[in-house]
Scaffold this motif. Structure first.
Motif, PDB file in Angstrom:
ATOM      1  N   SER A  41       0.843  -1.196   0.000  1.00  0.00           N
ATOM      2  CA  SER A  41       0.000   0.000   0.000  1.00  0.00           C
ATOM      3  C   SER A  41       0.877   1.245   0.000  1.00  0.00           C
ATOM      4  N   MET A  42       0.834   2.020  -1.083  1.00  0.00           N
ATOM      5  CA  MET A  42       1.628   3.242  -1.154  1.00  0.00           C
ATOM      6  C   MET A  42       1.020   4.354  -0.301  1.00  0.00           C
ATOM      7  N   SER A  43      -0.262   4.256   0.036  1.00  0.00           N
ATOM      8  CA  SER A  43      -0.869   5.280   0.891  1.00  0.00           C
ATOM      9  C   SER A  43      -0.498   5.081   2.350  1.00  0.00           C
ATOM     10  N   ARG A  44      -0.397   3.820   2.777  1.00  0.00           N
ATOM     11  CA  ARG A  44      -0.058   3.531   4.173  1.00  0.00           C
ATOM     12  C   ARG A  44       1.372   3.029   4.341  1.00  0.00           C
ATOM     13  N   MET A  45       2.050   2.755   3.218  1.00  0.00           N
ATOM     14  CA  MET A  45       3.447   2.303   3.218  1.00  0.00           C
ATOM     15  C   MET A  45       3.623   1.022   4.019  1.00  0.00           C
ATOM     16  N   VAL A  46       2.715   0.074   3.813  1.00  0.00           N
ATOM     17  CA  VAL A  46       2.785  -1.224   4.472  1.00  0.00           C
ATOM     18  C   VAL A  46       2.337  -2.304   3.487  1.00  0.00           C
ATOM     19  N   PRO A  47       2.819  -3.556   3.651  1.00  0.00           N
ATOM     20  CA  PRO A  47       2.308  -4.657   2.829  1.00  0.00           C
ATOM     21  C   PRO A  47       0.891  -5.032   3.257  1.00  0.00           C
ATOM     22  N   VAL A  48       0.108  -5.547   2.297  1.00  0.00           N
ATOM     23  CA  VAL A  48      -1.286  -5.922   2.554  1.00  0.00           C
ATOM     24  C   VAL A  48      -1.403  -7.430   2.353  1.00  0.00           C
ATOM     25  N   THR A  83      -1.747 -12.641   7.411  1.00  0.00           N
ATOM     26  CA  THR A  83      -2.700 -11.545   7.615  1.00  0.00           C
ATOM     27  C   THR A  83      -1.940 -10.299   8.035  1.00  0.00           C
ATOM     28  N   SER A  84      -2.538  -9.141   7.786  1.00  0.00           N
ATOM     29  CA  SER A  84      -1.972  -7.886   8.285  1.00  0.00           C
ATOM     30  C   SER A  84      -2.539  -7.517   9.653  1.00  0.00           C
ATOM     31  N   SER A  85      -3.554  -8.231  10.111  1.00  0.00           N
ATOM     32  CA  SER A  85      -4.196  -7.891  11.385  1.00  0.00           C
ATOM     33  C   SER A  85      -3.219  -8.023  12.548  1.00  0.00           C
ATOM     34  N   ARG A  86      -3.274  -7.063  13.454  1.00  0.00           N
ATOM     35  CA  ARG A  86      -2.411  -7.092  14.637  1.00  0.00           C
ATOM     36  C   ARG A  86      -2.991  -7.943  15.764  1.00  0.00           C
ATOM     37  N   LEU A  87      -4.283  -8.253  15.654  1.00  0.00           N
ATOM     38  CA  LEU A  87      -4.956  -9.012  16.706  1.00  0.00           C
ATOM     39  C   LEU A  87      -5.491 -10.315  16.136  1.00  0.00           C
ATOM     40  N   ASP A  88      -5.751 -11.263  17.009  1.00  0.00           N
ATOM     41  CA  ASP A  88      -6.350 -12.532  16.599  1.00  0.00           C
ATOM     42  C   ASP A  88      -7.852 -12.338  16.524  1.00  0.00           C
ATOM     43  N   ASP A  89      -8.295 -11.645  15.462  1.00  0.00           N
ATOM     44  CA  ASP A  89      -9.694 -11.247  15.342  1.00  0.00           C
ATOM     45  C   ASP A  89     -10.304 -11.859  14.085  1.00  0.00           C
ATOM     46  N   ALA A  90     -11.495 -11.370  13.705  1.00  0.00           N
ATOM     47  CA  ALA A  90     -12.181 -11.918  12.537  1.00  0.00           C
ATOM     48  C   ALA A  90     -11.371 -11.709  11.262  1.00  0.00           C
ATOM     49  N   GLN A  91     -10.731 -10.547  11.142  1.00  0.00           N
ATOM     50  CA  GLN A  91      -9.898 -10.308   9.964  1.00  0.00           C
ATOM     51  C   GLN A  91      -8.759 -11.320   9.884  1.00  0.00           C
ATOM     52  N   ALA A  92      -8.095 -11.569  11.008  1.00  0.00           N
ATOM     53  CA  ALA A  92      -6.998 -12.532  11.023  1.00  0.00           C
ATOM     54  C   ALA A  92      -7.486 -13.921  10.618  1.00  0.00           C
ATOM     55  N   ALA A 146       0.200 -26.615  -3.560  1.00  0.00           N
ATOM     56  CA  ALA A 146       1.501 -26.403  -2.921  1.00  0.00           C
ATOM     57  C   ALA A 146       1.930 -27.647  -2.149  1.00  0.00           C
ATOM     58  N   ASP A 147       3.207 -27.947  -2.192  1.00  0.00           N
ATOM     59  CA  ASP A 147       3.744 -29.143  -1.545  1.00  0.00           C
ATOM     60  C   ASP A 147       4.227 -28.875  -0.126  1.00  0.00           C
ATOM     61  N   PHE A 148       4.734 -27.672   0.126  1.00  0.00           N
ATOM     62  CA  PHE A 148       5.215 -27.287   1.453  1.00  0.00           C
ATOM     63  C   PHE A 148       4.611 -25.931   1.767  1.00  0.00           C
ATOM     64  N   ILE A 149       3.786 -25.870   2.816  1.00  0.00           N
ATOM     65  CA  ILE A 149       3.029 -24.653   3.127  1.00  0.00           C
ATOM     66  C   ILE A 149       3.569 -24.057   4.423  1.00  0.00           C
ATOM     67  N   LEU A 150       4.263 -22.945   4.284  1.00  0.00           N
ATOM     68  CA  LEU A 150       4.887 -22.256   5.412  1.00  0.00           C
ATOM     69  C   LEU A 150       3.902 -21.258   6.021  1.00  0.00           C
ATOM     70  N   HIS A 151       4.147 -20.852   7.253  1.00  0.00           N
ATOM     71  CA  HIS A 151       3.331 -19.858   7.976  1.00  0.00           C
ATOM     72  C   HIS A 151       1.902 -20.346   8.208  1.00  0.00           C
ATOM     73  N   ALA A 152       1.705 -21.654   8.271  1.00  0.00           N
ATOM     74  CA  ALA A 152       0.350 -22.201   8.334  1.00  0.00           C
ATOM     75  C   ALA A 152      -0.312 -22.026   9.694  1.00  0.00           C
ATOM     76  N   ALA A 153       0.438 -21.632  10.719  1.00  0.00           N
ATOM     77  CA  ALA A 153      -0.145 -21.454  12.048  1.00  0.00           C
ATOM     78  C   ALA A 153       0.588 -20.340  12.788  1.00  0.00           C
ATOM     79  N   GLY A 154      -0.175 -19.359  13.288  1.00  0.00           N
ATOM     80  CA  GLY A 154       0.364 -18.398  14.233  1.00  0.00           C
ATOM     81  C   GLY A 154       0.693 -17.017  13.720  1.00  0.00           C
ATOM     82  N   TRP A 155       0.647 -16.776  12.416  1.00  0.00           N
ATOM     83  CA  TRP A 155       1.088 -15.496  11.841  1.00  0.00           C
ATOM     84  C   TRP A 155       0.125 -14.369  12.211  1.00  0.00           C
ATOM     85  N   LEU A 156       0.653 -13.261  12.708  1.00  0.00           N
ATOM     86  CA  LEU A 156      -0.097 -12.024  12.960  1.00  0.00           C
ATOM     87  C   LEU A 156       0.752 -10.819  12.567  1.00  0.00           C
TER      88      LEU A 156
END
Length: 406
Positions: free
Chosen positions: A283-290, A321-330, A346-356
């Motif tokens: 996002s060029m308006s917020r300067m963060v990945p989405v 997810t970009s969500s900072r909390l473990d909420d509905a968006q996450a 996909a054969d190997f799926i990384l980040h499958a649990a815990g990413w916030l």
């Protein structure tokens, strides 16, 4: 999710041909930079590439021939417990691994902050107990209360002592990688009277746009020469370090990973490899990945189709997810990402649990929930305790970690 399945419809043979042609043009006209590693430059020159300083121009068709000639279509990641070893490749059950790399932890009581050794041990126990996580990954969080020099071995001790599943190795430095490879080799021991096979997978990232830094190049060489696995990935932000369109991101990312994959085969033919292109809109308006944007899934479908053309396993990314909390968006973002990774094969799926929080935080509650959701169709009862680690080896590894900590 039918809408996820439909995303892959735009990736046909004609589109893949154009992406390959675009990547070949990038490799031939612009080339890639291979920084701070004269050995890599010398190998490219020996292989007939055009080397100009640290910039190397390459023949994409030749890189594909190198990969197809020697890279395995399937390989086995061996765990301490042979019953938990996993076969990686087309037609096999996808291998899920948890989040990789966050410095922070969000605990179930709402407290948060830098990760600790206690947090890491808790996450490791959860990863071992989860039937759906066939690989316990690496750097489930940064262990902030352990000195930098001791962290790679401290993490390896946790993976070896608290689980007997396969896991991922460190890329902190070649010296740390060697130490962890030696520890895992000693723990797993010979296989059917032969030397231990591939038991670690190492995340080797290009640095978009169109470069590799010295440390990943040195780690790639050591992993290949040690016959350990390499997960070669282009990790870009679309509109910042890569093109804004999915097609453009695939062209750049494919050029980057083709070079890394071929390089591993030149160092050691037969090196087990997985290809990945992990691209998210910026996002060029917020300067963060989405991380919840569906463009990520478009790229993932394209990357898997390109990996299949090469005849090697491919990476997916679940749970992001970009969500900072473990909420509905996450929950919504993460479930769509995992569904897309599975739908594209996909054969190997990384980040499958815990990413916030765009990968800056491991959510313990989210880790638990997603790990439980992945348990469908599990082929083994991973709730059994791990096999005990040899006491003499455990003592020696602890001595080495304490020495590194000073």
């Amino acid at each position: 999710m039918p809408e996820i399945e439909a995303i892959g419809g735009w990736i046909g043979d004609a589109a893949l041909d154009r992406i390959e042609a675009g990547a070949d043009r990038v490799l031939a006209e612009t080339g890639l930079r291979f920084e701070d590693d004269p050995e890599t430059l010398a190998l490219w020159q020996q292989a007939g590439a055009e080397v100009d300083g640290d910039r190397v121009r390459l023949d994409g068709a030749r890189l594909r021939r190198i990969i197809r000639a020697t890279a395995p279509a399937h390989f086995v990641l061996h765990g301490r417990n042979p019953a938990r070893s996993t076969r990686v490749g087309a037609g096999e059950r996808p291998v899920f691994a948890p989040v990789y790399g966050p410095p922070n932890v969000l605990r179930e009581d709402g407290s948060g902050g830098f990760g600790t050794r206690a947090d890491y041990h808790r996450l490791m126990a959860m990863a071992h107990a989860a039937p759906g996580l066939a690989n316990t990954g690496h750097m489930l969080c940064v262990i902030g209360d352990v000195p930098d020099a001791a962290r790679p071995l401290e993490m390896a001790i946790a993976h070896l002592a608290l689980s007997d599943k396969p896991f991922m190795g460190t890329i902190a430095s070649p010296a740390a990688m060697r130490q962890v490879i030696d520890a895992a080799t000693a723990a797993i021991g010979p296989l059917d009277g032969k030397a231990a096979g591939c038991h670690l997978l190492h995340l080797i990232n290009a640095t978009p746009p169109l470069s590799y830094k010295g440390n990943p190049l040195k780690c790639l060489r050591l992993a290949a020469e040690s016959r350990q696995g390499c997960l070669v990935t282009s990790y870009m932000m679309m509109g910042a370090t890569g093109p804004v369109t999915a097609a453009g991101a695939l062209i750049q990312g494919y050029a980057e990973v083709l070079a890394g994959l071929a390089l591993a085969q030149l160092w050691a033919p037969g090196t087990p490899m997985i290809m990945g292109i992990f691209a998210m809109p910026f996002s060029m308006s917020r300067m963060v990945p989405v991380f919840g944007d569906p463009a990520l899934h478009l790229v993932q479908f394209g990357a898997m189709a390109l990996a299949r053309r090469l005849g090697i396993p491919g990476r997916g990314d679940g749970g992001v997810t970009s969500s900072r909390l473990d909420d509905a968006q996450a929950g919504s973002d993460g479930s769509r990402a995992t569904a897309a990774a599975m739908a594209c094969g996909a054969d190997f799926i990384l980040h499958a649990a815990g990413w916030l929080d765009s990968g800056r935080c491991t959510g313990i509650a989210k880790f638990r929930r997603e790990a439980e959701a992945l348990a469908f169709g599990a082929v083994s009862d991973s709730l059994e305790p791990p096999l005990p680690l040899d006491p003499a080896l455990a003592t020696e590894l602890r001595r080495q970690a304490d020495l590194a900590a000073g």
